[in-house]
Design a protein around this motif. Structure first.
Motif, PDB file in Angstrom:
ATOM      1  N   GLY A  22       0.724  -1.233   0.013  1.00 21.74           N
ATOM      2  CA  GLY A  22      -0.226   0.059  -0.021  1.00 21.74           C
ATOM      3  C   GLY A  22       0.924   1.174  -0.016  1.00 21.74           C
ATOM      4  O   GLY A  22       1.694   1.585   0.978  1.00 21.74           O
ATOM      5  N   GLY A  30      -4.136   3.534  -1.003  1.00 24.35           N
ATOM      6  CA  GLY A  30      -3.440   2.424  -0.479  1.00 24.35           C
ATOM      7  C   GLY A  30      -2.453   2.503   0.750  1.00 24.35           C
ATOM      8  O   GLY A  30      -2.343   1.511   1.594  1.00 24.35           O
ATOM      9  N   MET A 122      -2.612  -2.197  -3.396  1.00 25.88           N
ATOM     10  CA  MET A 122      -3.903  -1.305  -2.959  1.00 25.88           C
ATOM     11  C   MET A 122      -3.575   0.006  -3.396  1.00 25.88           C
ATOM     12  O   MET A 122      -2.195   0.608  -3.241  1.00 25.88           O
ATOM     13  CB  MET A 122      -3.872  -1.786  -1.488  1.00 25.88           C
ATOM     14  CG  MET A 122      -4.463  -2.879  -1.081  1.00 25.88           C
ATOM     15  SD  MET A 122      -4.629  -3.121   0.905  1.00 25.88           S
ATOM     16  CE  MET A 122      -3.131  -2.406   1.588  1.00 25.88           C
ATOM     17  N   THR A 164       1.649   0.499  -7.831  1.00 27.00           N
ATOM     18  CA  THR A 164       0.368  -0.140  -7.491  1.00 27.00           C
ATOM     19  C   THR A 164      -0.012  -1.093  -8.525  1.00 27.00           C
ATOM     20  O   THR A 164      -0.049  -2.351  -8.494  1.00 27.00           O
ATOM     21  CB  THR A 164      -0.799   0.541  -7.324  1.00 27.00           C
ATOM     22  OG1 THR A 164      -0.714   1.669  -6.077  1.00 27.00           O
ATOM     23  CG2 THR A 164      -2.179  -0.151  -6.916  1.00 27.00           C
ATOM     24  N   VAL A 198     -11.273  -0.395   1.337  1.00 24.66           N
ATOM     25  CA  VAL A 198     -10.232  -1.124   0.650  1.00 24.66           C
ATOM     26  C   VAL A 198      -9.582  -2.261   1.568  1.00 24.66           C
ATOM     27  O   VAL A 198      -9.583  -3.312   1.527  1.00 24.66           O
ATOM     28  CB  VAL A 198      -8.924  -0.418   0.100  1.00 24.66           C
ATOM     29  CG1 VAL A 198      -8.058  -1.601  -0.408  1.00 24.66           C
ATOM     30  CG2 VAL A 198      -9.399   0.124  -1.264  1.00 24.66           C
TER      31      VAL A 198
END
Length: 223
Positions: A22, A30, A122, A164, A198
């Motif tokens: 993240g 993220g 993420m 990501t 998320v």
């Protein structure tokens, strides 16, 4: 230092590890999701990654301690797997394509050597209307369908910029399975709600339901 450098802080036992990344980006989604996960799992740091491609400034902690920009790796033992969670305050400049490839490839190389055969990246995806949703992209049709059945929406005909997307794509080239989870966000301002969405989706996928209102009640706080 003219290439990425990894510093190990400890050598924890890693049982069937899953890598979860993240990083900052759209809405900081993220990174926020990663910090929710670190707090929830009480994850412990075990490695740090430094690179000359990171920005030329230092970070200062709340206690006034300076350190170079870095990616931080944490581990958290779960029932069936050990989670390896990576986050950081920065990414290489989006104009420096070579740097992104170099750093992301270094990350994939490290987690592959740790025995990871599955990963989750993420991030955030900008939208123009206030709608909470988690989009998914995967390394195979099977995984895309599996995560769609868990409540995600296929992210089709788009691009995932930065680490990501690139980490996931480079992992696919090494036959490592994985998915990207993208929380919808209205812009560049830190979006705690999108990060929590998320995080909640990820935990559900891992078999752990997260109660609504957990973040709002400060039972988990993003740092």
């Amino acid at each position: 230092m003219d290439t990425p450098y990894l510093r190990k802080l400890s050598d924890p036992a890693l049982d069937n590890p899953i890598f979860i990344q993240g990083l900052p980006g759209f809405g900081n989604v993220g990174r926020i999701a990663a910090h929710f996960l670190i707090k929830f799992c009480d994850a412990k740091p075990f490695a740090e990654l430094y690179s000359p491609s990171f920005p030329d400034y230092i970070s200062i902690t709340s206690k006034g301690i300076a350190h170079l920009p870095r990616y931080e790796f944490y581990y958290a033992p779960m029932e069936k797997n050990t989670l390896i969670i990576m986050t950081g305050e920065i990414q290489p400049s989006f104009d420096d394509v070579v740097a992104h490839y170099e750093v992301c490839d270094y990350v994939v190389d490290f987690v592959e050597k740790l025995g990871c055969h599955f990963m989750v990246t993420m991030g955030g995806v900008p939208i123009t209307e206030d709608k909470t949703q988690v989009y998914i992209a995967a390394t195979s049709p099977r995984l895309a369908t599996e995560f769609m059945e868990k409540g995600g929406v296929i992210y089709s005909k788009g691009r995932i910029v930065g680490g990501t997307g690139l980490t996931l794509a480079l992992a696919k080239e090494r036959k490592i399975d994985g998915v990207s989870l993208l929380g919808t966000t209205l812009g560049f301002k830190a979006d705690k709600n999108a990060g929590f969405s998320v995080f909640k989706f990820l935990m559900k996928a891992l078999g752990k339901e997260i109660k609504e209102g957990l973040a709002e009640n400060n039972q988990i706080e993003e740092s």
